[in-house]
Design a protein around this motif. Structure first.
Motif, PDB file in Angstrom:
ATOM      1  N   LEU A 571      -6.842   4.567  -1.466  1.00  0.00           N
ATOM      2  CA  LEU A 571      -5.411   4.319  -1.317  1.00  0.00           C
ATOM      3  C   LEU A 571      -4.842   5.077  -0.112  1.00  0.00           C
ATOM      4  O   LEU A 571      -4.056   4.548   0.667  1.00  0.00           O
ATOM      5  CB  LEU A 571      -4.693   4.749  -2.605  1.00  0.00           C
ATOM      6  CG  LEU A 571      -3.309   4.138  -2.832  1.00  0.00           C
ATOM      7  CD1 LEU A 571      -3.399   2.622  -2.827  1.00  0.00           C
ATOM      8  CD2 LEU A 571      -2.759   4.613  -4.165  1.00  0.00           C
ATOM      9  N   ILE A 574      -5.916   3.221   3.062  1.00  0.00           N
ATOM     10  CA  ILE A 574      -5.208   1.973   3.360  1.00  0.00           C
ATOM     11  C   ILE A 574      -3.760   2.284   3.753  1.00  0.00           C
ATOM     12  O   ILE A 574      -3.170   1.611   4.581  1.00  0.00           O
ATOM     13  CB  ILE A 574      -5.317   0.991   2.171  1.00  0.00           C
ATOM     14  CG1 ILE A 574      -5.121  -0.448   2.635  1.00  0.00           C
ATOM     15  CG2 ILE A 574      -4.360   1.317   1.054  1.00  0.00           C
ATOM     16  CD1 ILE A 574      -6.339  -1.067   3.220  1.00  0.00           C
ATOM     17  N   GLN A 575      -3.248   3.342   3.178  1.00  0.00           N
ATOM     18  CA  GLN A 575      -1.893   3.760   3.526  1.00  0.00           C
ATOM     19  C   GLN A 575      -1.861   4.298   4.957  1.00  0.00           C
ATOM     20  O   GLN A 575      -0.937   4.033   5.714  1.00  0.00           O
ATOM     21  CB  GLN A 575      -1.438   4.844   2.556  1.00  0.00           C
ATOM     22  CG  GLN A 575       0.054   4.966   2.462  1.00  0.00           C
ATOM     23  CD  GLN A 575       0.473   6.014   1.427  1.00  0.00           C
ATOM     24  OE1 GLN A 575      -0.356   6.719   0.855  1.00  0.00           O
ATOM     25  NE2 GLN A 575       1.762   6.121   1.199  1.00  0.00           N
ATOM     26  N   HIS A 580      -0.918  -0.904   2.966  1.00  0.00           N
ATOM     27  CA  HIS A 580      -0.753  -0.806   1.525  1.00  0.00           C
ATOM     28  C   HIS A 580       0.230  -1.804   0.948  1.00  0.00           C
ATOM     29  O   HIS A 580       0.331  -1.944  -0.254  1.00  0.00           O
ATOM     30  CB  HIS A 580      -0.352   0.622   1.134  1.00  0.00           C
ATOM     31  CG  HIS A 580       0.833   1.132   1.909  1.00  0.00           C
ATOM     32  ND1 HIS A 580       0.775   1.370   3.262  1.00  0.00           N
ATOM     33  CD2 HIS A 580       2.081   1.440   1.522  1.00  0.00           C
ATOM     34  CE1 HIS A 580       1.952   1.808   3.671  1.00  0.00           C
ATOM     35  NE2 HIS A 580       2.761   1.848   2.649  1.00  0.00           N
ATOM     36  N   ARG A 611       5.906   0.814  -4.931  1.00  0.00           N
ATOM     37  CA  ARG A 611       5.720  -0.181  -3.876  1.00  0.00           C
ATOM     38  C   ARG A 611       6.410  -1.490  -4.248  1.00  0.00           C
ATOM     39  O   ARG A 611       7.114  -2.104  -3.453  1.00  0.00           O
ATOM     40  CB  ARG A 611       4.227  -0.443  -3.643  1.00  0.00           C
ATOM     41  CG  ARG A 611       3.990  -1.441  -2.527  1.00  0.00           C
ATOM     42  CD  ARG A 611       2.597  -2.013  -2.533  1.00  0.00           C
ATOM     43  NE  ARG A 611       2.421  -3.014  -3.588  1.00  0.00           N
ATOM     44  CZ  ARG A 611       1.412  -3.855  -3.656  1.00  0.00           C
ATOM     45  NH1 ARG A 611       0.448  -3.804  -2.749  1.00  0.00           N
ATOM     46  NH2 ARG A 611       1.307  -4.733  -4.622  1.00  0.00           N
TER      47      ARG A 611
END
Lengths: 648, 473
Positions: A571, A574-575, A580, A611
């Motif tokens: 995570l 990808i952030q 994300h 999100r």
């Protein structure tokens, strides 16, 4: 002598024609490579056979006297027959046109026609003892039009159809040669040049015989070959062949000398850009390659035979079934590019060079490669040489192997460059570039990575008896050579290196190669590394590094991390790259749930709720089918732990 | 924690500091003297030798008792160290029943009390267990490199031979331990790799393969440039200790005469070849001297499985060979390797200058870092200056080095990736990051920086220095 020792052979299917005898005259035409068998002056039939066409042409013609010369124009359109020393007769072989003969007399008075040559399907040159006459034949009108003529004393002439050049022997001694070049209706006179005779002639009689001169195209350039016999006065060891380069523009220049090291009668052939010299007394032949390194003395290059002298492989006459040695260089057989004719036996052969036997006759592998790379049918032989030098019993040293690889790759690179500049020119648009662009021809000498892989390297690495140190050294040498010529190495070669290293548990070597990027990054390679993790744990790190460098493999990185239950790391990654917003929450929640770490699951769940809130204004997972995870979350943390939608 | 050092003031002038020092070092095997009265037989090596016999026996017995006692609590992981006020003891059992013990005195601060008497204060918390445990392990590895295992010596010539070997080796080796300058790098025992482009690297590969082919007695080759490793055919663990030996002992002892400049007298004395710069660091000095002795040190590698005894030939490149090299071999090696090596060296030197130019173009960075990768032992430090045989010089305060050591201990405790940011005294920030098998320690000197800014700074550093590896931010 074993069969594997002969490096020259005659083609399997010779052209058979009726042998020469008092009633049957045989003629050969260099331009069309046709043999004419003329029986009784043509009255009882003319049979024309070429090496290529299966169907011979046969016809009859009226016997108007002894035939001196007979030739078809190109594409067999018009037949020209010389029967007298003043005239040439023509008859059309064009369908639906008159077959009646028509005649052309030479223009120059009191001149005798020595012969004629077709330079196209309708253009013909008469060579007389006083000059040359260039005509256009008009078959419909059944007459000829003089295009150009030139007066000059001629002893003898020679025609090279490949170069469209006629060579005239002039002056009393005959050693001044005057070339003419023909192209599309024009005749141009090239600078004349003098052949150096072996010794100053005592008399003033003709000293240069046409038997000692030949013309041939070698490596795309036209050469005049002069067989200089051994002279008693000079102390040279034997006869030699002198090559004069005859360029389209500029003067003719002496370039090469082929040392024959023997005396006697010789005959010449040019096959596959090799000069073949047959020695009659010993019935053996030697070959020369002017591209191989010779001794340069400042103006000319001296060459020695590439290989020891050998006979031509004995051939079998199909009908008779007897084995005989062909006799070449005998009476009546003139040197022709790659053809050997025996008029008395009625056969025409193509001379061929056999490459496989040469492999064992030329111990210097570098020179062998130089030689092979210039030959037409070389690829399989080259590959077999490569395989051979890697076998345990016949192993070459690494410097030799490196030399061979470098030579192959130099040729390979040349082709790649040509291909690239062609593609670029095509993209840029052909209109601006003047000369017509031709796609570069891929000759057999282009041995690429896939050839090497399929025929040499993959087989070699599977051999059990070869020490792995040598296997790896060879693979690295090949990769080094490719890199040196700036050729992109294909991933299957890298895979081969990895497989070999893994097979012998040489992981630290593998690690170092990857560390220095010797094995270039690619997705297939990264996946291969991933699969090696169970044997060599650091492969995981190496694989991730590679995926990272590729910068197009972010999805793969996430998958790898998730499979390792490194959900948070995935995570964060990808952030970090700003992806994300588009990832599937489900995938991450699945992975988090599998870790059985409730706090981790909580963190991931909360992250996606936030999100969702930001993207959709609602923390729920509605379109993403995460009901199962929401239920799990509620079960563990209670309903009230769910994030409430923010209302504005 | 840095108070003692940076607490400048009037009192500091009278303070005297004593760095940690080696008190004793011994090796024993409890099986060799199990009965009472035979305890002396257990002792295989004892430093300092002058110590009275009974004290030796007492100290050994104490260690034995501690290890035995702690084993009841943790059977699989026996005690590694014992902390006392004055010193610290480190235990290591490298081979079954063979114990190595190192006793290090804690650093001391000597103060003048008001009545003028000196007061000694032991700093009990200064030494890092991991650092000195690693030093002890290194002692064994180094012994093993040159002598093989303890068991090997026992097989070859019994306890007598083992004692001889231990005496011969450690007598000299212990003098080279510089306990005051041990730090994080001793824990890593890493290898500094020389950055090189692919083509030059392949050329070196090709050169090594050719040399090994033509000189069949060469078993493994290691290629170093400027004290940095480029290629090693040895397994990682063997190379690790050989690298340590080469870079901290052998190379510094041979100060390169060619660095001394063309006209220097040292250079003029250099024997042998003018065609190239190759020469032997071990083995014959002058190849033209037929009397020259060809004695190369023996080394032992792959001791776990195949157990190979090899000769170490250092020829400006490191070569390791199986059978005894002769003078003739040396000449051949010289003729094959020398000229090619000279050419390669100039290629590499070119790369070196390119690298220097790239890094030199940026202005002096605001940070210093230490990087280590457990997977390939790659180590990189901008904290340390060039190593000398006596001390490894660091460009930062020892207190900062200690923080790095502490962070490293924290990392060892957990398996997961983590990040630790410490605000040290005097404007320094220390950041430790662990990602998979990699560790990065950054020391930043930025006044008034806050946590977020420091984090950003480290991110920037990662992006410039480590952009080609997967290093999680």
């Amino acid at each position: 002598m074993g069969e594997e020792d002969y490096y020259l052979e005659l083609c399997e299917r010779p052209v058979h024609f009726e042998k020469a005898n008092p009633v049957n005259c045989v003629f050969f035409d260099e331009a069309n490579k046709q043999v004419f068998a003329v029986r009784s002056g043509g009255a009882t039939g003319v049979v024309v056979k070429g090496p290529d066409d299966r169907n011979p042409i046969s016809f009859r013609m009226e016997d108007k006297g002894e035939v001196k010369c007979i030739k078809f124009s190109l594409e067999n359109k018009i037949l020209a027959v010389q029967r007298t020393s003043k005239t040439v007769d023509f008859s059309n072989f064009i369908p639906d046109s008159s077959q009646l003969e028509y005649t052309q007399e030479c223009k120059t008075k009191n001149a005798n026609i020595l012969g004629f040559c077709w330079t196209s399907s309708t253009e013909i040159v008469f060579i007389t003892d006083q000059g040359i006459e260039f005509y256009q034949v008009l078959p419909e009108k059944r007459n000829l039009k003089l295009l150009k003529s030139q007066n000059i004393n001629v002893n003898w002439y020679m025609y090279c159809p490949e170069g469209s050049v006629i060579l005239l022997s002039t002056t009393v001694l005959g050693n001044v040669l005057q070339p003419f070049y023909f192209r599309a209706g024009t005749m141009s006179k090239l600078p004349k040049f003098e052949i150096e005779l072996p010794a100053a002639p005592k008399s003033t009689k003709l000293s240069l015989s046409e038997r000692d001169i030949a013309m041939a195209t070698i490596y795309g350039q036209l050469y005049v070959l002069f067989l200089r016999h051994h002279s008693r006065t000079s102390n040279s060891a034997g006869a030699e062949v002198v090559l004069y380069h005859l360029p389209r523009e500029g003067a003719c220049k002496k370039m090469h000398i082929l040392k024959l090291n023997r005396t006697g009668k010789f005959a010449l052939n040019v096959v596959d850009n090799l000069v073949v010299v047959h020695h009659q007394d010993t019935e053996t032949s030697v070959i020369f390659d002017i591209r191989l390194r010779g001794e340069f003395d400042g103006s000319v290059t001296l060459h020695h035979p590439v290989l020891p002298a050998r006979s031509i492989q004995p051939y079998q006459i199909p009908a008779a079934g007897t084995r005989e040695w062909p006799c070449v260089g005998g009476r009546g057989s003139r040197s022709r590019p790659d053809i050997i004719i025996s008029a008395s036996q009625g056969y025409l052969w193509n001379l061929q060079v056999k490459l496989q036997p040469i492999v064992n006759l030329l111990p210097d592998k570098g020179r062998l490669m130089d030689f092979l790379l210039q030959r037409k049918e070389c690829k399989m032989v080259i590959l077999s040489v490569c395989s051979q030098m890697l076998t345990e019993s016949d192993r070459a040293t690494l410097p030799v192997i490196a030399t061979v690889f470098d030579k192959l790759n130099q040729e390979y690179k040349k082709y790649l460059d040509a291909e690239q500049s062609y593609t670029m020119a095509m993209e840029a648009g052909q209109s601006r570039s003047g000369p017509l662009l031709r796609r570069p021809v891929r000759t057999q000498a282009v041995v690429d990575q896939s050839d090497m892989y399929t025929h040499v390297l993959s087989v070699f690495t599977e051999k059990k008896e070869t020490p792995h140190k040598f296997v790896i050294a060879v693979l690295m040498e090949y990769i080094r050579s490719l890199n040196q010529f700036q050729i992109t190495v294909q991933h299957y070669l890298h895979e081969l290196v990895i497989r070999t290293l893994v097979q012998h548990s040489l992981f630290s070597t593998l690690h170092q190669f990857l560390q220095y990027h010797v094995l270039s990054d690619s997705k297939p390679l990264a996946c291969l590394l991933l699969s090696l993790e169970s044997f060599y744990p650091p492969a995981h790190q190496l694989s991730l590094d590679m995926l990272k460098r590729l910068s197009t493999a972010n999805d793969e990185i996430v998958e790898v991390l998730l499979s390792k239950h490194q959900v948070l790391a995935a995570l964060r990654f990808i952030q970090g790259i700003g992806g994300h917003d588009n990832i599937s929450a489900r995938k991450f929640l699945d992975a988090a749930k599998q870790t059985e770490d409730h706090m981790l699951f909580y963190t991931i769940f909360r992250f996606f709720e936030q999100r969702n809130q930001r993207l959709r204004g609602n923390p729920s997972f509605t379109p993403e089918h995460c009901e199962e995870h929401v239920a799990f979350f509620k079960q563990v943390f209670g309903d009230q732990a769910l994030m409430r939608p923010t209302t504005f | 924690m840095a108070a003692a050092a940076s607490g400048a003031g009037a009192g500091a002038a009278q303070e005297k500091q004593f760095p940690p020092a080696l008190l004793s070092f011994f090796i024993y095997n409890p099986r060799f003297g199990p009965r009472e009265g035979e305890e002396e037989n257990k002792i295989l090596f004892y430093y300092p030798n002058e110590v009275e016999k009974n004290e030796k026996i007492r100290n050994v017995g104490l260690c034995e008792a501690i290890v035995q006692f702690t084993r009841t609590f943790s059977p699989s992981k026996p005690a590694k160290s014992l902390h006392t006020q004055k010193n610290r003891q480190f235990f290591n059992e490298p081979e079954e029943n063979f114990w190595m013990v190192m006793v290090v005195r804690n650093p001391i601060i000597e103060k003048q009390s008001k009545d003028g008497k000196p007061v000694v204060e032991y700093q009990e918390e200064e030494l890092l267990d991991k650092v000195y445990s690693s030093v002890l392990q290194q002692c064994y590895s180094m012994y093993k490199l040159f002598n093989g295992t303890f068991l090997r010596a026992m097989e070859d010539g019994g306890v007598k031979l083992l004692k001889e070997r231990l005496e011969k080796f450690f007598h000299r080796y212990l003098q080279t331990l510089h306990l005051q300058s041990c730090d994080l790098l001793d824990i890593f025992g890493g290898i500094s790799f020389f950055p090189l482009d692919k083509m030059t690297y392949l050329k070196i590969q090709s050169f090594i393969n050719r040399m090994e082919e033509s000189l069949s007695i060469v078993k493994y080759t290691a290629f170093l440039y400027n004290d940095q490793l480029i290629w090693s055919g040895l397994e990682q663990d063997d190379m690790r200790i050989l690298y340590k030996y080469l870079t901290t002992s052998l190379f510094p002892r041979h100060i390169e005469p060619e660095l001394a400049g063309r006209d220097s007298p040292i250079r003029a004395e250099m024997p042998g070849n003018l065609q190239h710069y190759g020469r032997f660091l071990t083995g014959p000095l002058n190849l033209n001297d037929p009397e020259a002795k060809c004695r190369f040190p023996k080394i032992f590698v792959n001791t776990d499985d195949t157990y190979e005894a090899l000769h170490l030939i250092v020829y400006k490149v490191t070569v390791v060979s199986r059978s005894t090299p002769t003078l003739d071999f040396c000449r051949r090696l010289d003729s094959i390797v020398g000229p090619q090596l000279t050419v390669l060296a100039s290629d590499i030197c070119e790369q070196f200058n390119i690298n220097k130019r790239i890094s030199g173009s940026e202005k002096e960075p605001q940070f210093k870092f230490i990087y280590f990768n457990h997977m390939n032992l790659a180590e990189k430090s901008t904290v340390h200056m060039r190593k000398t045989p006596s001390v490894s010089l660091t460009s930062v305060h020892p207190d900062l080095m200690k923080i790095l050591g502490d962070i490293n201990s924290d990392f060892t405790r957990v398996d997961e990736d983590e990040e630790i940011i410490v605000k040290a005294m005097s404007d320094y920030w220390v950041v430790g990051k662990k990602s998979d098998q990699r560790e990065l320690y950054v020391i930043l000197n930025q006044k008034n920086a806050n946590l977020i800014e420091v984090n950003e700074e480290v991110k920037k550093l990662c992006a410039t220095q480590f952009n080609n590896i997967f290093f999680l931010d």
